[in-house]
Design an enzyme around this catalytic site. Structure first.
Site, short mmCIF file in Angstrom:
data_model
loop_
_atom_site.label_atom_id
_atom_site.label_comp_id
_atom_site.label_asym_id
_atom_site.label_seq_id
_atom_site.Cartn_x
_atom_site.Cartn_y
_atom_site.Cartn_z
N ARG A 56 0.85 -1.20 0.00
CA ARG A 56 0.00 0.00 0.00
C ARG A 56 0.89 1.24 0.00
O ARG A 56 0.64 2.20 -0.71
CB ARG A 56 -0.95 0.01 1.19
CG ARG A 56 -1.79 1.26 1.20
CD ARG A 56 -2.98 1.35 2.18
NE ARG A 56 -3.17 0.31 3.12
CZ ARG A 56 -2.61 0.25 4.34
NH1 ARG A 56 -1.79 1.21 4.75
NH2 ARG A 56 -2.85 -0.76 5.14
N TYR A 108 -14.60 19.10 -14.58
CA TYR A 108 -15.08 17.75 -14.90
C TYR A 108 -16.27 17.42 -13.99
O TYR A 108 -16.23 17.68 -12.78
CB TYR A 108 -13.92 16.77 -14.67
CG TYR A 108 -14.32 15.33 -14.72
CD1 TYR A 108 -14.56 14.72 -15.94
CD2 TYR A 108 -14.47 14.57 -13.57
CE1 TYR A 108 -14.94 13.39 -16.00
CE2 TYR A 108 -14.85 13.24 -13.62
CZ TYR A 108 -15.08 12.66 -14.84
OH TYR A 108 -15.46 11.35 -14.90
N ASP A 180 -5.91 20.55 -12.62
CA ASP A 180 -6.20 19.29 -13.31
C ASP A 180 -5.65 19.44 -14.73
O ASP A 180 -6.18 20.21 -15.53
CB ASP A 180 -7.73 19.08 -13.33
CG ASP A 180 -8.14 17.77 -14.01
OD1 ASP A 180 -7.38 17.27 -14.86
OD2 ASP A 180 -9.25 17.28 -13.71
N LYS A 205 -6.88 8.79 -19.03
CA LYS A 205 -7.06 9.48 -20.31
C LYS A 205 -5.76 9.49 -21.10
O LYS A 205 -5.26 8.44 -21.43
CB LYS A 205 -7.61 10.89 -20.05
CG LYS A 205 -8.73 10.93 -19.00
CD LYS A 205 -10.01 10.25 -19.42
CE LYS A 205 -11.02 10.07 -18.30
NZ LYS A 205 -11.37 11.27 -17.56
C1 LIG Z 1 -11.91 11.63 -16.31
C2 LIG Z 1 -11.51 12.87 -15.67
C3 LIG Z 1 -11.39 12.96 -14.28
C4 LIG Z 1 -11.73 11.81 -13.37
O1 LIG Z 1 -10.79 10.76 -13.47
P1 LIG Z 1 -11.15 9.22 -13.31
O2 LIG Z 1 -9.87 8.53 -13.65
O3 LIG Z 1 -12.29 8.90 -14.21
O4 LIG Z 1 -11.52 9.03 -11.87
C5 LIG Z 1 -10.97 14.17 -13.74
N1 LIG Z 1 -10.69 15.24 -14.52
C6 LIG Z 1 -10.81 15.18 -15.86
C7 LIG Z 1 -10.50 16.39 -16.68
C8 LIG Z 1 -11.23 14.01 -16.47
O5 LIG Z 1 -11.35 13.98 -17.81
#
Ligand SMILES: *Cc1c(COP(=O)(O)O)cnc(C)c1O
Length: 389
Positions: A56, A108, A180, A205
């Site tokens: 962990r 998001y 982000d 992504k």
């Molecule tokens: C998909 C996404 C998230 C969330 O991430 P997950 O891996 O689905 O939990 C956060 N910010 C953006 C811009 C995203 O496209």
């Protein structure tokens, strides 16, 4: 927590994408970091181990990924999590009841859901503002503000935040700037260069890029902040498994190549849509007509593969979606394959309808994640699908 190998900083972004944070396996010389599929590690005696006690807290496959992405972002420490939301949730555990946050109003969809349906119950407070206007951010800051949280470009309207201006406001308020960076990736935008304190990603992504795992990653520069995050990572335990870390690490090796291809195709798709429907209906920061194109050129070195378009009605949306063959209707983005989604009913279904309408995410908004297929096939696909729209 994994600290970058400082010597990796001597290399360019492409070389770092391939090599940063990784060294041939010391026991076998394996070029690729193995999948250390283990929960625990043999100890030589009480208090004597090789730096690994329980998975962990630390896993060598995860460490390689953390170092790799931290290096690409120009940060110092990386932390991998089981999802992007898991990453952000762990970041928010740095704070306590009474703390306030200024957030971009079109983050998001899952992010305000985490904030408004869970974290408010723990006493955290959030304000949402139009981050295109630095003054709107500054006006929302209160003495309790601990961080400014932005995403740029935003999903799905491709609005930008001036990162340098936001960092300046954060610094004046003794607050963090949290970014982000999922859409732009470090290939096109490195928020630390503009003064960000914490950068996070959904590695699901572009970082992974092959739509075959879910993950998140956080990068910081500050030693004390890194210690606190490592404590949270180990104590709260939202960590990824080694196989997912390995897949993401395989993905980042081609990040620079994929992003160049996404960008080239993204521009072509945006140009085609602007020619077909009028540029005011296409949302893409690389278009000269984008209201923040000048800022995009200043803080991004490319614009990527995310393109949204307003087709003005649900009927038109249905017609377009029914006509596409290469683009697949699906949630998510950033993979090598082209996807299309309807934000109002998919990624942003959790956002209340009035708020969606106020943001401009209507029934006629369609979002494309442009992949790396042959551009001619993508444009032919659009040409067929937009017939009659
Ligand atoms: C998909 C996404 C998230 C969330 O991430 P997950 O891996 O689905 O939990 C956060 N910010 C953006 C811009 C995203 O496209």
């Amino acid at each position: 927590m994994s600290r970058i190998f400082d010597e990796d900083n001597a290399f360019g972004l492409g070389t770092r994408a391939v090599h940063a944070g990784q060294r041939p396996d010391p026991t076998t010389g394996a070029i690729m970091t193995p999948v250390y599929q283990t929960s625990t590690y043999a100890q030589e005696g009480i208090g004597r181990n090789k730096g690994y006690e329980y998975a962990r807290g630390k896993n060598p496959t995860r460490e390689a990924l953390e170092r790799n992405v931290a290096s690409l972002e120009g940060g110092t420490y990386g932390f991998a999590f089981g999802s992007g939301m898991g990453a952000l949730d762990s970041v928010m555990k740095l704070f306590k009841a009474g703390d306030h946050f200024v957030c971009a109003e079109n983050l998001y969809g899952g992010t305000p859901r985490l904030f408004e349906r869970i974290l408010v119950n723990f006493g955290l407070r959030f304000s949402y503002v139009d981050c295109r206007e630095p003054q709107a951010i500054a006006d929302a800051v209160t003495p309790a503000t601990r961080a400014i949280i932005v995403e740029t470009p935003t999903n799905p309207l491709m609005r930008l935040t001036d990162l340098a201006a936001a960092a300046e406001i954060a610094k004046r308020a003794s607050a963090f700037l949290i970014v982000d960076n999922t859409f732009a990736t470090p290939v096109f935008q490195r928020p630390f260069e503009f003064g960000a304190d914490i950068v996070y990603h959904s590695s699901t992504k572009y970082l992974n890029g092959h739509s075959d795992m879910v993950g998140g990653i956080v990068v910081v520069r500050d030693d004390a902040l890194a210690e606190r995050l490592q404590f949270i990572l180990n104590a709260a335990g939202a960590v990824p498994g080694p196989m997912d870390a390995w897949l993401a690490l395989r993905g980042t090796k081609t990040l620079h190549l994929r992003m160049a291809a996404h960008d080239a195709n993204g521009r072509k798709v945006a140009d085609w849509l602007a020619g077909r429907l009028g540029e005011e209906r296409v949302f893409y920061p690389g278009l000269r007509s984008h209201p923040q194109h000048e800022l995009a050129c200043r803080q991004m070195s490319g614009f990527g593969g995310m393109v949204s378009v307003d087709v003005r009605s649900r009927q038109n949306t249905d017609r377009v979606l029914a006509g596409l063959r290469v683009f697949t209707l699906a949630e998510s983005l950033g993979g090598v394959e082209s996807l299309v989604c309807h934000p109002a009913t998919m990624t942003h279904a959790s956002v209340p309808a009035e708020r969606r309408a106020a943001l401009g995410i209507g029934d006629g908004l369609v979002r494309f994640s442009v992949g790396v297929e042959d551009a001619s096939d993508l444009l032919n696909d659009l040409d067929a699908a937009f017939r009659g729209v």
